[in-house]
Design an enzyme around this catalytic site. Structure first.
Site, PDB file in Angstrom:
ATOM      1  CB  VAL A   1      42.525 105.560  90.302  1.00 52.62           C
ATOM      2  CG1 VAL A   1      42.400 104.756  89.031  1.00 52.62           C
ATOM      3  CG2 VAL A   1      42.807 104.669  91.500  1.00 52.62           C
ATOM      4  CE  LYS A   2      44.327 105.090  96.299  1.00 57.73           C
ATOM      5  NZ  LYS A   2      44.794 103.874  95.660  1.00 57.73           N
ATOM      6  CB  ILE A   3      45.002 113.018  95.160  1.00 58.27           C
ATOM      7  CG1 ILE A   3      43.956 112.435  96.120  1.00 58.27           C
ATOM      8  CG2 ILE A   3      44.783 114.519  94.961  1.00 58.27           C
ATOM      9  CD1 ILE A   3      42.536 112.523  95.653  1.00 58.27           C
TER      10      ILE A   3
END
Length: 389
Positions: free
Chosen positions: A191-193
């Site tokens: 779910v991170k960049i």
């Protein structure tokens, strides 16, 4: 026909990403091969850091950061209560104590004013921390210049928990350059960049810290004859110099990360556009919208609103439940760490960090990720507006 579920966050994997991983699968090296150092060099170059060390999670990165800085029994680490538990747990892995610094009510990051007051009191009682972990919550950098000034004045080492913030900038320089810290940690959770599936990375300007981190992530072992005790027996020879861990990242993960890194600016720009669109569409509702510091540009890992209890006709729980039932995967970031049962058993209690607790009581994370379509965002906003009208 029901609408498809809209998660709060989601990876964006392209055909180029898949091909990059497949190329490693077809190669001779699935781990400890040439792709990992290429990924490390790519992140270091984009962030302006001299060294980067990839590991299997940001939690592992935080643990190694503490070890490399010599944190251990009898020492204390301070961090923000508004974070995932890993930012505090890393100290406990080292046998150290944990304490918290309350957050700024506008940025939701560790508050420099609260930090200054707490450092003054700690100096008087001989209880200064050894390590400080400011967390760039939701992708917005902390007030690092002031935090670094205070840390230097009291002899405290600084680790930036930038798990949310690759692609962000502070004072027009990229987060990760360690201008105001000893080390910076990134996360590559889906779910991170950008993602490596699971994974993390440490960045530093220090060759000494880099050397120790590389050794610690792989059992404390070295093959460098210059570091060994005595002469090596042959080319096969290695020595374990200290107790390390198997925190290595595979070349499969590094290949995905290296491919994703090519789209970092694209990912962050899309998140910024969606965040600005949220601001326009949510204007006028009984919500407190995210505040942005003038010297910082967020990577917009999260878009968090606060429900204004004086103007809203329902509770945060009611709004959360209504949106979830309608297929919108809203979330809450974060439950204050000091209120978790584990930390309550260590002596913490509700009421100790009132700003973090007040924020938590009102916070709601709306969906935000590069693949979020404007029609989906319109649906999210429409449901929020309907619930609050």
């Amino acid at each position: 026909m029901p609408h498809p579920f809209i998660p709060y966050g989601r990876q964006s994997v392209s055909e180029a990403d898949i091909e990059a991983v497949c190329a490693v699968l077809r190669s001779d090296w699935l781990t400890q091969g040439p792709t990992l150092p290429r990924f490390e060099a790519g992140v270091a170059a984009r962030c302006g850091a001299a060294h980067a060390v990839a590991v299997n999670s940001a939690t592992s990165a935080l643990h190694l950061a503490c070890l490399a800085l010599g944190l251990g029994p009898g020492d204390t680490l301070w961090t923000s209560p508004n974070t995932f538990v890993a930012s505090a747990n890393c100290a406990r892995y080292c046998g150290a104590l944990v304490d918290f610094v309350d957050i700024d009510p506008k940025s939701y990051n560790l508050c420099p004013v609260a930090l200054e007051r707490k450092l003054e009191r700690a100096a008087q009682t001989g209880s200064l921390p050894k390590v400080l972990v400011p967390v760039h919550f939701s992708g917005q950098p902390c007030a690092m210049e002031r935090i670094a000034e205070l840390a230097a004045a009291y002899g405290v080492r600084v680790v930036e928990d930038a798990s949310h913030a690759i692609g962000a900038s502070y004072q027009e320089e990229p987060v990760g350059n360690c201008r105001y810290s000893d080390l910076t940690v990134f996360s590559f959770h889906p779910v991170k960049i950008v993602t490596t599936g699971e994974g993390g990375m440490l960045l530093t300007q220090s060759p000494e810290l880099n050397e120790r981190l590389v050794r610690l992530r792989s059992h404390g072992i070295t093959r460098d004859p210059a570091l060994m005790e005595g002469e090596p027996d042959g080319d096969w020879y290695y020595q374990q110099l200290e107790l390390g861990f198997n925190y290595r990242m595979t070349d499969l993960q590094a290949a995905l990360g290296l491919s994703q890194l090519e789209r970092l600016e694209e990912f962050v720009e899309r998140r910024r556009l969606l965040a600005e669109r949220y601001r326009e569409l949510l204007e006028g509702l009984p919500l407190v919208l995210p505040w942005q510091a003038s010297e910082a540009r967020s990577a917009w890992h999260l878009f968090v609103v606060r429900l204004d209890p004086e103007r809203a006709r329902l509770t945060r729980r009611q709004l959360f439940d209504q949106l979830r039932q309608a297929g919108v995967g809203v979330n809450v970031h974060y439950q204050p760490v000091h209120t978790q049962p584990y930390y309550r058993r260590l002596g913490f209690a509700p009421g100790m960090f009132p700003q973090a607790e007040a924020y938590y009581a009102q916070a709601l994370t709306l969906p935000l990720y590069p693949g979020l379509e404007e029609a989906q965002q319109d649906r999210v906003v429409g449901l929020v507006r309907e619930a609050l009208s």
